[in-house]
Design an enzyme around this catalytic site. Sequence first.
Site, PDB file in Angstrom:
ATOM      1  N   LYS A  43      -2.970   4.750   5.789  1.00 34.50           N
ATOM      2  CA  LYS A  43      -2.135   5.415   6.191  1.00 34.50           C
ATOM      3  C   LYS A  43      -1.135   4.336   6.793  1.00 34.50           C
ATOM      4  O   LYS A  43      -1.686   2.952   7.287  1.00 34.50           O
ATOM      5  CB  LYS A  43      -2.498   6.281   7.360  1.00 34.50           C
ATOM      6  CG  LYS A  43      -1.422   7.180   8.309  1.00 34.50           C
ATOM      7  CD  LYS A  43      -1.988   8.058   9.201  1.00 34.50           C
ATOM      8  CE  LYS A  43      -0.872   8.730  10.118  1.00 34.50           C
ATOM      9  NZ  LYS A  43      -1.454   9.832  10.764  1.00 34.50           N
ATOM     10  N   SER A  44       0.201   4.600   6.837  1.00 36.23           N
ATOM     11  CA  SER A  44       1.279   3.728   7.511  1.00 36.23           C
ATOM     12  C   SER A  44       1.313   2.246   6.585  1.00 36.23           C
ATOM     13  O   SER A  44       1.900   1.226   7.210  1.00 36.23           O
ATOM     14  CB  SER A  44       1.003   3.242   8.879  1.00 36.23           C
ATOM     15  OG  SER A  44       0.883   4.539   9.786  1.00 36.23           O
ATOM     16  N   ARG A  45       0.938   2.242   5.387  1.00 39.89           N
ATOM     17  CA  ARG A  45       1.031   1.211   4.689  1.00 39.89           C
ATOM     18  C   ARG A  45      -0.005  -0.129   5.042  1.00 39.89           C
ATOM     19  O   ARG A  45       0.387  -1.111   4.458  1.00 39.89           O
ATOM     20  CB  ARG A  45       2.477   0.834   4.197  1.00 39.89           C
ATOM     21  CG  ARG A  45       3.139   1.712   3.440  1.00 39.89           C
ATOM     22  CD  ARG A  45       2.921   2.081   2.152  1.00 39.89           C
ATOM     23  NE  ARG A  45       3.776   2.989   1.311  1.00 39.89           N
ATOM     24  CZ  ARG A  45       3.937   4.187   1.482  1.00 39.89           C
ATOM     25  NH1 ARG A  45       2.837   4.940   1.979  1.00 39.89           N
ATOM     26  NH2 ARG A  45       4.652   4.890   0.670  1.00 39.89           N
ATOM     27  N   LEU A  46      -0.790   0.373   5.770  1.00 43.59           N
ATOM     28  CA  LEU A  46      -1.844  -0.702   6.142  1.00 43.59           C
ATOM     29  C   LEU A  46      -3.222  -0.657   5.644  1.00 43.59           C
ATOM     30  O   LEU A  46      -4.107  -0.311   6.057  1.00 43.59           O
ATOM     31  CB  LEU A  46      -2.174  -0.576   7.952  1.00 43.59           C
ATOM     32  CG  LEU A  46      -0.815  -0.597   8.688  1.00 43.59           C
ATOM     33  CD1 LEU A  46      -1.488  -0.453  10.192  1.00 43.59           C
ATOM     34  CD2 LEU A  46      -0.218  -2.113   8.614  1.00 43.59           C
ATOM     35  N   LYS A  49       4.429   8.404  -0.344  1.00 45.04           N
ATOM     36  CA  LYS A  49       2.883   9.288  -0.044  1.00 45.04           C
ATOM     37  C   LYS A  49       2.532   8.400   0.773  1.00 45.04           C
ATOM     38  O   LYS A  49       2.366   7.370   0.961  1.00 45.04           O
ATOM     39  CB  LYS A  49       2.330   9.267  -1.562  1.00 45.04           C
ATOM     40  CG  LYS A  49       0.797   9.608  -1.477  1.00 45.04           C
ATOM     41  CD  LYS A  49       0.186   9.527  -2.396  1.00 45.04           C
ATOM     42  CE  LYS A  49      -1.226  10.080  -2.534  1.00 45.04           C
ATOM     43  NZ  LYS A  49      -2.156   9.903  -3.703  1.00 45.04           N
TER      44      LYS A  49
END
Length: 213
Positions: free
Chosen positions: A189-192, A10
Site C-alpha cells: 500500500k501507498s507504493r511502499l 491500483k
Amino acid sequence: MKSSIADLRKSYERAELNEDASHADPLQQFDQWLQEAINAEVPEPNAMTLATVGSDLRPSTRVVLIKGYDARGIVWYTNYESRKGRQLAGNPYAALQFHWVELERVVRIEGVVEKVDADESDAYFHSRPLDSRIGAWASPQSQVIEGRGVLVANAAKYGAQFLLNPPRPPHWGGYRLKPDQWEFWQGRKSRLHDRLHYRLDAAGQWVRERLAP
C-alpha cells in the site's frame, strides 16, 4: 470518452515480504513463489521476460517459458539462430523477469547465460508434442519471410521428411541463466513496496538486502 492512462492506479494490499519470513537462499524463495503462482492458477505462471543486449548496445526483450530450474540456474529452450541467440553469442549476460499480476509480485533475475548440454536439450526436445518438434525445423526464427505460407510449406516438408521422429535441429536447444542477482518485489500500500535483493559476495554466499521502493 477515453480514460486517461495517467489516472490508472491500483492499491497493492494482498501480501507482504519481510526478511524474517523469506528464505536465505533465493532459489528456495523463487520455488515457493512459483509454486504459489501455479497453485493460484494465475495465467501462464511459467512465462518470463528475457532481456538481452546486442553488439549495437540496444536491449531487446521477449517472453519465453521457463522449462527447468535448480541450483545451476534457470532453463529455457529456443532457436540458437534467433535474434536472442545471436545476442547471447556476443554478450552472454541477460536478465529475466516474472510478473504475477494477480499476486502483485515480480521476480527479477540477472546473470550469465550458457547453453545446456546436448543430452539435456535432446531429452527436452523429444518430450515435446510432434507439431512443436516439426515447428522447430519449420521456422527460421527472427528471419524475414514472405508470408505465413512459408511456415506452412516448411512444416509440410519436414513433416513428410521426418514423419513421427524428427531429430533435434542443430540450431535449437536450451540455455541456462546462472544467477548472480535476484530481486523479489511484493506490492504494498501507498507504493511502499517490499523489495528484497540477493547478491553473491566474494565468497560465493548470498547476501540479502532490502531496497527502497
